[in-house]
Design an enzyme around this catalytic site. Sequence first.
Site, PDB file in Angstrom:
ATOM      1  CG  ASP A   1       0.047   2.031  -5.817  1.00 50.12           C
ATOM      2  OD1 ASP A   1      -1.068   1.531  -6.040  1.00 50.12           O
ATOM      3  OD2 ASP A   1       0.781   1.673  -4.877  1.00 50.12           O
TER       4      ASP A   1
ATOM      5  NE  ARG B   1       5.614  -3.442  -4.477  1.00 45.38           N
ATOM      6  CZ  ARG B   1       4.298  -3.593  -4.281  1.00 45.38           C
ATOM      7  NH1 ARG B   1       3.765  -3.344  -3.096  1.00 45.38           N
ATOM      8  NH2 ARG B   1       3.525  -3.967  -5.274  1.00 45.38           N
TER       9      ARG B   1
ATOM     10  N   GLY C   1       0.868  -1.176   0.000  1.00 40.79           N
ATOM     11  CA  GLY C   1       0.000   0.000   0.000  1.00 40.79           C
ATOM     12  C   GLY C   1       0.901   1.222   0.000  1.00 40.79           C
TER      13      GLY C   1
HETATM   14  O1  MRU Z   1       0.760  -4.042  -4.540  1.00 39.87           O
HETATM   15  P1  MRU Z   1       0.098  -3.297  -3.418  1.00 39.87           P
HETATM   16  O2  MRU Z   1      -0.742  -4.166  -2.550  1.00 39.87           O
HETATM   17  O3  MRU Z   1       1.088  -2.462  -2.644  1.00 39.87           O
HETATM   18  O4  MRU Z   1      -0.879  -2.297  -4.165  1.00 39.87           O
HETATM   19  C1  MRU Z   1      -1.648  -1.411  -3.385  1.00 39.87           C
HETATM   20  C2  MRU Z   1      -2.569  -0.582  -4.176  1.00 39.87           C
HETATM   21  O5  MRU Z   1      -2.622  -0.637  -5.386  1.00 39.87           O
HETATM   22  C3  MRU Z   1      -3.398   0.407  -3.408  1.00 39.87           C
HETATM   23  O6  MRU Z   1      -4.621   0.635  -4.033  1.00 39.87           O
HETATM   24  C4  MRU Z   1      -2.644   1.750  -3.326  1.00 39.87           C
HETATM   25  O7  MRU Z   1      -1.343   1.531  -2.864  1.00 39.87           O
HETATM   26  C5  MRU Z   1      -3.322   2.724  -2.460  1.00 39.87           C
HETATM   27  S1  MRU Z   1      -3.209   2.282  -0.753  1.00 39.87           S
HETATM   28  C6  MRU Z   1      -3.898   3.543   0.132  1.00 39.87           C
END
Ligand code: MRU
Length: 341
Positions: free
Chosen positions: A227, A85, A45
């Site tokens: 993101d 990441r 997230g």
């Molecule tokens: O791969 P992830 O689980 O880190 O992806 C998370 C998302 O795509 C969320 O929608 C985004 O980070 C927003 S979290 C407030």
Amino acid sequence: MESITWNGEALYLLDQTRLPAEEYWLRYTNYRAVASAIQTMVVRGAPAIGISAAYAMVLAAKEFAGSPNYQSRMEDARAFLAASRPTAVNLFWALDRMNRLVQSGASVSALEEEAAAIHREDEAMNQAMGHYGAAVVPSHARILTHCNAGALATGGYGTALGVVRAAHAMGKVEMVYAGETRPLLQGARLTAYELKKDRIPVTLITDNMAGALMAQGKVDMVVLGCDRMAANGDFANKIGTYSVAVLAKHHGIPFYTALPSSTIDLSISDGSRIPIEEREGGEVSHLFGVQTGPEGVATWNPAFDMTPHELLTGIITEKGVVYPPFRETLARSFSKTEKGC
Ligand code: MRU
């Protein structure tokens, strides 16, 4: 609900890879291990990644304090964490914020205070998004969300799920539909878990059910996370977001993303320049270790997709809801000159 805590000595992360089966906290005293936790998605997230990286910089500072090449070792730590990441800009935003202090010669305790501020501010921004976002939620709303943009993904309360929480507190939420979010099932494992824990009505669907649900008139609004957002409002979010956006447009359903200003990257003009993480194919050919595709099958596994701004109804931020034309409205609300920085 929280997924990140700091006690002055160590960072504790709720291991999100084990949810919902087990609530298991891991202790971190080393920045390299935090980078690995980000890469393996123990913590995930966008805002939660940024907060964890900020605390990891404090761990690095504790490790290197007193070293004759403190600055260059801190730069190595920053670069190591930045490589964990690529897509969520909150990671780089938080590292830059910490790095400015490192370069100014700040003490370890000043760095610790900055990381804690990043953490605290994130939860406050989520509460503000909840306040503004709840105003655009209709009564008796049936809301579709994707992935997990909740308390687990942030410093607390959540972005998209913060809007859901605030609207639910106002009695406006009839049902939240959580798309399961293949390949790693953040919707099933995390969003459904969070909402159930808070006694917010939630129905789990597989990703390929969203179109049928909309066609049957069962979705009044979509709200999900982000993101990284480019200057024109194009945004990267969990793979599958684009499909939901196209479906929402086709069915005339309002489509919102909720994000703090730390997720906006005004240095990128449009979404084509957002780096999209590709993860290993085993996440697609297998489901948590169980083989679901034939041995040796080719796979494609982008962790995120890019949704063009034309598909967005509005952007829910800590300063209010921003509407088109996004290049202008985002710049007005979020450019550094406007903020006087
Ligand atoms: O791969 P992830 O689980 O880190 O992806 C998370 C998302 O795509 C969320 O929608 C985004 O980070 C927003 S979290 C407030």
